[in-house]
Design a protein around this motif. Structure first.
Motif, PDB file in Angstrom:
ATOM      1  N   LEU A  99     -21.881 -24.813 -21.135  1.00 13.83           N
ATOM      2  CA  LEU A  99     -22.830 -24.458 -20.077  1.00 13.83           C
ATOM      3  C   LEU A  99     -22.813 -25.502 -18.959  1.00 13.83           C
ATOM      4  O   LEU A  99     -22.879 -25.152 -17.769  1.00 13.83           O
ATOM      5  CB  LEU A  99     -24.231 -24.294 -20.660  1.00 13.83           C
ATOM      6  CG  LEU A  99     -24.383 -23.106 -21.618  1.00 13.83           C
ATOM      7  CD1 LEU A  99     -25.660 -23.233 -22.435  1.00 13.83           C
ATOM      8  CD2 LEU A  99     -24.317 -21.786 -20.872  1.00 13.83           C
ATOM      9  N   ILE A 100     -22.698 -26.769 -19.317  1.00 17.43           N
ATOM     10  CA  ILE A 100     -22.620 -27.840 -18.315  1.00 17.43           C
ATOM     11  C   ILE A 100     -21.364 -27.674 -17.462  1.00 17.43           C
ATOM     12  O   ILE A 100     -21.415 -27.765 -16.227  1.00 17.43           O
ATOM     13  CB  ILE A 100     -22.656 -29.228 -18.989  1.00 17.43           C
ATOM     14  CG1 ILE A 100     -24.072 -29.518 -19.508  1.00 17.43           C
ATOM     15  CG2 ILE A 100     -22.180 -30.323 -18.036  1.00 17.43           C
ATOM     16  CD1 ILE A 100     -24.160 -30.726 -20.423  1.00 17.43           C
ATOM     17  N   GLU A 101     -20.238 -27.420 -18.106  1.00 14.14           N
ATOM     18  CA  GLU A 101     -18.986 -27.224 -17.364  1.00 14.14           C
ATOM     19  C   GLU A 101     -19.104 -26.047 -16.400  1.00 14.14           C
ATOM     20  O   GLU A 101     -18.609 -26.107 -15.273  1.00 14.14           O
ATOM     21  CB  GLU A 101     -17.825 -26.996 -18.326  1.00 14.14           C
ATOM     22  CG  GLU A 101     -17.390 -28.252 -19.050  1.00 14.14           C
ATOM     23  CD  GLU A 101     -16.245 -27.989 -20.021  1.00 14.14           C
ATOM     24  OE1 GLU A 101     -15.463 -27.046 -19.803  1.00 14.14           O
ATOM     25  OE2 GLU A 101     -16.133 -28.745 -20.992  1.00 14.14           O
ATOM     26  N   LEU A 102     -19.771 -25.006 -16.828  1.00 19.16           N
ATOM     27  CA  LEU A 102     -19.934 -23.832 -15.976  1.00 19.16           C
ATOM     28  C   LEU A 102     -20.836 -24.155 -14.786  1.00 19.16           C
ATOM     29  O   LEU A 102     -20.518 -23.788 -13.648  1.00 19.16           O
ATOM     30  CB  LEU A 102     -20.506 -22.675 -16.796  1.00 19.16           C
ATOM     31  CG  LEU A 102     -20.598 -21.342 -16.074  1.00 19.16           C
ATOM     32  CD1 LEU A 102     -19.244 -20.921 -15.515  1.00 19.16           C
ATOM     33  CD2 LEU A 102     -21.125 -20.285 -17.017  1.00 19.16           C
ATOM     34  N   LEU A 103     -21.941 -24.820 -15.022  1.00 19.02           N
ATOM     35  CA  LEU A 103     -22.821 -25.209 -13.923  1.00 19.02           C
ATOM     36  C   LEU A 103     -22.078 -26.099 -12.930  1.00 19.02           C
ATOM     37  O   LEU A 103     -22.183 -25.913 -11.707  1.00 19.02           O
ATOM     38  CB  LEU A 103     -24.070 -25.921 -14.460  1.00 19.02           C
ATOM     39  CG  LEU A 103     -25.093 -25.031 -15.153  1.00 19.02           C
ATOM     40  CD1 LEU A 103     -26.046 -25.862 -15.996  1.00 19.02           C
ATOM     41  CD2 LEU A 103     -25.860 -24.201 -14.137  1.00 19.02           C
ATOM     42  N   GLU A 104     -21.314 -27.053 -13.447  1.00 17.30           N
ATOM     43  CA  GLU A 104     -20.548 -27.947 -12.576  1.00 17.30           C
ATOM     44  C   GLU A 104     -19.474 -27.197 -11.802  1.00 17.30           C
ATOM     45  O   GLU A 104     -19.226 -27.495 -10.628  1.00 17.30           O
ATOM     46  CB  GLU A 104     -19.926 -29.083 -13.393  1.00 17.30           C
ATOM     47  CG  GLU A 104     -20.945 -30.088 -13.882  1.00 17.30           C
ATOM     48  CD  GLU A 104     -20.368 -31.147 -14.797  1.00 17.30           C
ATOM     49  OE1 GLU A 104     -19.279 -30.937 -15.389  1.00 17.30           O
ATOM     50  OE2 GLU A 104     -21.020 -32.203 -14.942  1.00 17.30           O
TER      51      GLU A 104
END
Length: 182
Positions: A99-104
Motif C-alpha cells: 500500500l505504501i509503494e502504491l501511494l508513493e
C-alpha cells in the motif's frame, strides 16, 4: 545453494508487493475515484463517511494494516516470538508495504503511522489470540465496507485478495491459537 535459497525467500515478499501494486495501479480509473458512502456493518447498514477517492481507500487500508502490525508487535514484545503472531506480522508488513509503494507511486504523501508503539499487549497469550480474532474480523469488515465502493473490477479483485488473507489464513490461525489455550 543455501545462500541462493535465502535470497529467493527475501525477494519473494518484494515480488508479491510489486505484483499487488502493479495490479492496483493498472486498475485505477483515470480519476482514481470510487463511488459514494458505503454501508457500515456495525451500524446496521447506515451510511458512514468513507473515502471518495482511491487515495482515501488506500490510506484507510494502510491504517488498518498498521494497526494490526502494531498489535501483533506488542504481543511479540511482551510474550516473545509466539505463533501465530510472528508469522502474521510479516504478512501485515507486506500488505502495508504494498500500500505504501502504491501511494508513493501516485506521488501521494504517506499518512503518519498513528499505531506504532501505542498498543498495549494483553496479559495472556489466550487474550492476545482473542484480540487477534477481533482484529482480523474488523479487517474483514473494513474490506466489506470498502469493496462495494470501488468501481473498477480489477482493484476490487486485489483488495478482495487482501480480505481473503484475513478470512482464510489469519483468522483461522488465531482461532487455532485460542483453541490451543483452552
Amino acid at each position: 545453494m543455501q545462500q541462493e535459497s535465502k535470497d529467493l525467500r527475501r525477494r519473494k515478499p518484494i515480488a508479491l508487493a510489486s505484483v499487488v501494486c502493479a495490479a492496483l495501479l493498472a486498475s485505477c480509473s483515470p480519476s482514481g475515484s470510487v463511488s459514494g458512502p458505503v454501508p457500515d456493518s456495525q451500524n446496521r447498514g447506515a451510511a458512514v463517511q468513507s473515502p471518495t477517492s482511491l487515495r482515501g481507500v488506500l490510506e484507510m487500508a494502510l491504517d488498518d494494516e498498521r494497526k494490526a502490525e502494531a498489535t501483533y508487535q506488542a504481543v511479540i514484545d511482551r510474550h516473545g516470538p509466539v505463533r501465530p503472531f510472528v508469522n502474521i506480522i510479516e504478512a501485515e508488513r507486506r500488505h502495508a508495504s504494498a500500500l505504501i509503494e502504491l501511494l508513493e507511486a501516485h506521488g501521494w504523501p504517506l499518512p503518519a503511522n498513528r499505531w506504532s508503539g501505542t498498543v498495549i499487549a494483553p496479559e495472556t497469550i489466550s487474550q492476545a489470540c482473542q484480540d487477534g480474532i477481533v482484529a482480523e474480523q474488523e479487517n474483514i469488515a473494513l474490506y466489506d465496507r470498502i469493496l462495494p465502493s470501488i468501481d473498477d473490477a480489477q482493484s476490487r479483485m486485489v483488495l478482495e485478495r487482501l480480505q481473503i488473507a484475513s478470512q482464510e489464513r489469519h483468522l483461522p490461525a488465531f482461532e487455532r491459537c485460542l483453541s490451543r489455550m483452552r
